[in-house]
Design an enzyme around this catalytic site. Structure first.
Site, PDB file in Angstrom:
ATOM      1  N   LYS A  56       0.007   3.461  -2.867  1.00 48.23           N
ATOM      2  CA  LYS A  56      -1.130   4.393  -2.896  1.00 48.23           C
ATOM      3  C   LYS A  56      -0.738   5.870  -3.033  1.00 48.23           C
ATOM      4  CE  LYS A  56      -4.663   1.625  -0.483  1.00 48.23           C
ATOM      5  NZ  LYS A  56      -4.006   0.313  -0.313  1.00 48.23           N
TER       6      LYS A  56
ATOM      7  N   SER B  38       0.791  -1.237   0.000  1.00 48.65           N
ATOM      8  CA  SER B  38       0.000   0.000   0.000  1.00 48.65           C
ATOM      9  C   SER B  38       0.820   1.282   0.000  1.00 48.65           C
ATOM     10  CB  SER B  38      -0.969   0.005   1.180  1.00 48.65           C
ATOM     11  OG  SER B  38      -1.987  -0.942   0.928  1.00 48.65           O
TER      12      SER B  38
ATOM     13  N   TYR C 162     -10.655   2.424   5.504  1.00 47.56           N
ATOM     14  CA  TYR C 162      -9.547   2.054   4.629  1.00 47.56           C
ATOM     15  C   TYR C 162     -10.070   1.075   3.597  1.00 47.56           C
ATOM     16  CZ  TYR C 162      -4.825   0.856   3.219  1.00 47.56           C
ATOM     17  OH  TYR C 162      -3.676   0.681   2.504  1.00 47.56           O
TER      18      TYR C 162
END
Length: 356
Positions: free
Chosen positions: A48, A45, A149
């Site tokens: 991101k 992640s 999330y």
């Protein structure tokens, strides 16, 4: 040397360069290979923020606006439904139409209502029952009204593809990774670099780490919300670009305005909510700062002085294998702490991160 984690690479950067880059412990415990600063990690992640910057590049080019509706580019998201009622006993649920459309800003701030199964026991049950993925189930709440999330950044990757006509990996490579000199960051690790890839360790029931054997080939997962492999020093270049108001050397990636906006709150009164893990072997509950922190354009923003002495206003995020970073605009530093183990937010890894 406390044995909290098998190995770690730490890099600290400022606007002008690298202040510190150190490696400790082992890259692979099975072969007793030492960790080195050029070790390649699955950043998961930590992809991101890079996808979020890609979106802001399109904003700079006038190709989209933060409050534009996502459905304009991806018709699938027109008239979304929201879960209005959930029955835990049989995972059945009712839906209603959302009060408003999903915007680009909602996706950048995780206020879209799109979740992740691993971070929501309810969503996990719905996905198991329906056989659908995160992007095909109804929203957890009305866009803009709470924080969860989720796979919002995967949708942003699809937006980049729809607008640019390039796949997300081609866009990131040609527009961000290449220009910044992030030579070891990619979705597909070339075989020549395999020896530098760190092994994943998982904490067993007895509390000891067990190394997962390295696969003969590393499969690539190309999506906006995860899948990039890279080094701590490469990520340092990305953070330096943000610290320098969107440019690195002679290469401008973002306008000053957009680089600044990334580190400003865009969630109003909505704060980060504690995420309850649906699988404790994969992730503990997270994140630090829940209940207080707000969200910028791709980063969690510290509301108060917290772990690692990071100042209020610092932007931070992480990858599920315990790769972490924060960028502190007031002190003009970026810190990257790369480990490769499960579960996410494991006590040992958080001790190492807090001690940096």
């Amino acid at each position: 040397g406390r044995g909290d984690v098998p190995g770690v690479v730490v890099a600290v950067v400022d606007r002008d360069g690298t202040l510190y880059n150190g490696a400790f412990g082992l890259r692979r415990t099975l072969g007793r290979t030492p960790m080195t600063t050029d070790t390649i990690f699955n950043m998961a992640s930590m992809t991101k923020p890079i996808t979020s910057v890609a979106i802001m590049m399109l904003v700079d080019e006038g190709k989209l606006t933060l409050d534009g509706e996502v459905a304009k580019y991806l018709p699938k998201y027109k008239d979304p439904l929201v879960i209005s009622n959930f029955n835990d006993a049989d995972a059945s649920y009712q839906t209603r139409r959302a009060k408003r459309p999903i915007t680009i800003r909602h996706l950048l701030t995780h206020t879209s209502g799109i979740g992740y199964g691993f971070a929501s026991p309810m969503l996990t049950k719905i996905m198991q029952k329906t056989g659908k993925g995160e992007l095909d189930v109804p929203l957890l709440f009305d866009p803009g009204e709470s924080w969860a999330y989720g796979a919002s950044t995967r949708v942003l990757g699809h937006v980049v593809e729809a607008i640019s006509g390039q796949t997300i990996d081609a866009f990131l490579e040609s527009r961000i990774l290449g220009p910044l000199g992030m030579v070891d960051t990619s979705y597909l690790v070339p075989p020549a670099k395999y020896p530098r890839v760190v092994a994943v360790n998982a904490r067993g029931a007895d509390g000891k780490f067990v190394e997962r054997p390295m696969p003969a080939t590393l499969p690539a997962t190309v999506q906006g919300d995860g899948g990039l492999y890279g080094t701590a020093s490469d990520y340092g270049l990305f953070l330096r670009m943000l610290l320098n108001g969107g440019r690195l050397g002679n290469t401008r990636i973002l306008s000053e305005r957009s680089a600044k906006a990334v580190l400003e709150s865009h969630t109003g009164n909505v704060v980060v909510q504690p995420q309850e893990s649906a699988n404790q072997a994969l992730s503990r509950n997270f994140p630090l700062g829940a209940g207080k922190d707000r969200w910028g354009l791709g980063l969690q923003l510290a509301a108060e002085k917290a772990v690692n002495r990071r100042s209020p206003g610092s932007g931070t995020w992480a990858g599920i294998f315990n790769t972490h970073f924060f960028i502190d605009p007031s002190r003009e530093v970026g810190v990257i702490v790369m480990m490769q183990m499960l579960p996410f937010y494991d006590d040992g890894s958080m001790k190492v991160y807090a001690g940096v």
